[in-house]
Write a protein that holds these residues in place. Structure first.
Motif, mmCIF file in Angstrom:
data_model
loop_
_atom_site.group_PDB
_atom_site.id
_atom_site.type_symbol
_atom_site.label_atom_id
_atom_site.label_comp_id
_atom_site.label_asym_id
_atom_site.label_seq_id
_atom_site.Cartn_x
_atom_site.Cartn_y
_atom_site.Cartn_z
ATOM 1 N N UNK A 1 0.918 -1.030 0.062
ATOM 2 C CA UNK A 1 -0.124 0.011 0.108
ATOM 3 C C UNK A 1 0.734 1.260 0.086
ATOM 4 N N UNK A 2 0.734 2.075 -0.930
ATOM 5 C CA UNK A 2 1.548 3.295 -0.946
ATOM 6 C C UNK A 2 1.457 4.036 0.075
ATOM 7 N N UNK A 3 2.484 4.812 0.708
ATOM 8 C CA UNK A 3 2.276 5.716 1.921
ATOM 9 C C UNK A 3 1.928 4.940 3.223
ATOM 10 N N UNK A 4 1.873 3.646 3.320
ATOM 11 C CA UNK A 4 1.580 2.863 4.385
ATOM 12 C C UNK A 4 2.619 3.163 5.632
ATOM 13 N N UNK A 5 2.094 3.514 6.682
ATOM 14 C CA UNK A 5 2.966 3.637 8.031
ATOM 15 C C UNK A 5 3.027 2.277 8.749
ATOM 16 N N UNK A 6 4.279 1.652 8.514
ATOM 17 C CA UNK A 6 4.495 0.545 9.235
ATOM 18 C C UNK A 6 4.229 0.423 11.001
ATOM 19 N N UNK A 7 3.563 -0.425 11.250
ATOM 20 C CA UNK A 7 3.275 -0.445 12.681
ATOM 21 C C UNK A 7 4.304 -1.163 13.616
ATOM 22 N N UNK A 8 4.821 -0.322 14.702
ATOM 23 C CA UNK A 8 5.848 -1.327 15.293
ATOM 24 C C UNK A 8 5.254 -1.532 16.785
ATOM 25 N N UNK A 9 5.675 -2.556 17.386
ATOM 26 C CA UNK A 9 5.001 -2.907 18.536
ATOM 27 C C UNK A 9 6.241 -2.954 19.706
ATOM 28 N N UNK A 10 6.231 -2.322 20.546
ATOM 29 C CA UNK A 10 7.278 -2.186 21.725
ATOM 30 C C UNK A 10 6.559 -2.647 22.818
ATOM 31 N N UNK A 11 7.396 -3.498 23.727
ATOM 32 C CA UNK A 11 6.795 -4.095 24.794
ATOM 33 C C UNK A 11 7.387 -3.642 26.118
ATOM 34 N N UNK A 12 6.241 -3.061 26.994
ATOM 35 C CA UNK A 12 6.952 -2.426 28.203
ATOM 36 C C UNK A 12 6.315 -3.092 29.598
ATOM 37 N N UNK A 13 7.490 -3.156 30.490
ATOM 38 C CA UNK A 13 7.003 -3.995 31.706
ATOM 39 C C UNK A 13 6.091 -2.963 32.591
ATOM 40 N N UNK A 14 4.873 -3.723 32.858
ATOM 41 C CA UNK A 14 3.818 -3.125 34.111
ATOM 42 C C UNK A 14 3.865 -3.970 34.925
ATOM 43 N N UNK A 15 3.141 -3.563 35.877
ATOM 44 C CA UNK A 15 2.911 -4.361 37.242
ATOM 45 C C UNK A 15 1.580 -5.042 37.197
#
Length: 100
Positions: free
Chosen positions: A33-47
């Motif tokens: 898809x033209x101009x598609x913004x790739x999604x990035x997943x970051x994992x963060x620690x929670x309680x």
């Protein structure tokens, strides 16, 4: 950490990996898809546990990287599921001992 804490942590890991797979699937589906913004997943620690944060990036989609990330997410999900099942088994065993 209590058994319920273990299972809650594992459950949060499964939820985070589910979000990660969703982002990866979106990237693969929109790779051309033209101009598609790739999604990035970051994992963060929670309680307790972990949380996935999905954000668009300026990077292009690289299918090899997406497929590798999909394998990583699958393995992480399976590991968390095994921990969850073990915690549930331990809880059941403790409840059985308590009843006796």
């Amino acid at each position: 950490m209590s058994i319920s804490g273990i299972t809650n942590t594992a459950l949060s890991g499964m939820r985070a990996q589910t979000a990660r797979v969703g982002a990866i699937a979106n990237n693969i589906a929109n790779s051309s898809t033209p101009d598609y913004a790739r999604l990035n997943t970051s994992l963060t620690s929670t309680e307790p546990g972990v949380r996935a944060i999905v954000e668009p990036t300026t990077l292009n989609v690289d299918l090899a990287n997406e497929l590798t990330a999909m394998i990583e997410a699958e393995q992480s999900y399976k590991a968390n599921a095994a921990i969850f099942e073990t915690g549930a088994d331990m809880r059941e065993m403790l409840m059985s001992i308590k009843r006796d």
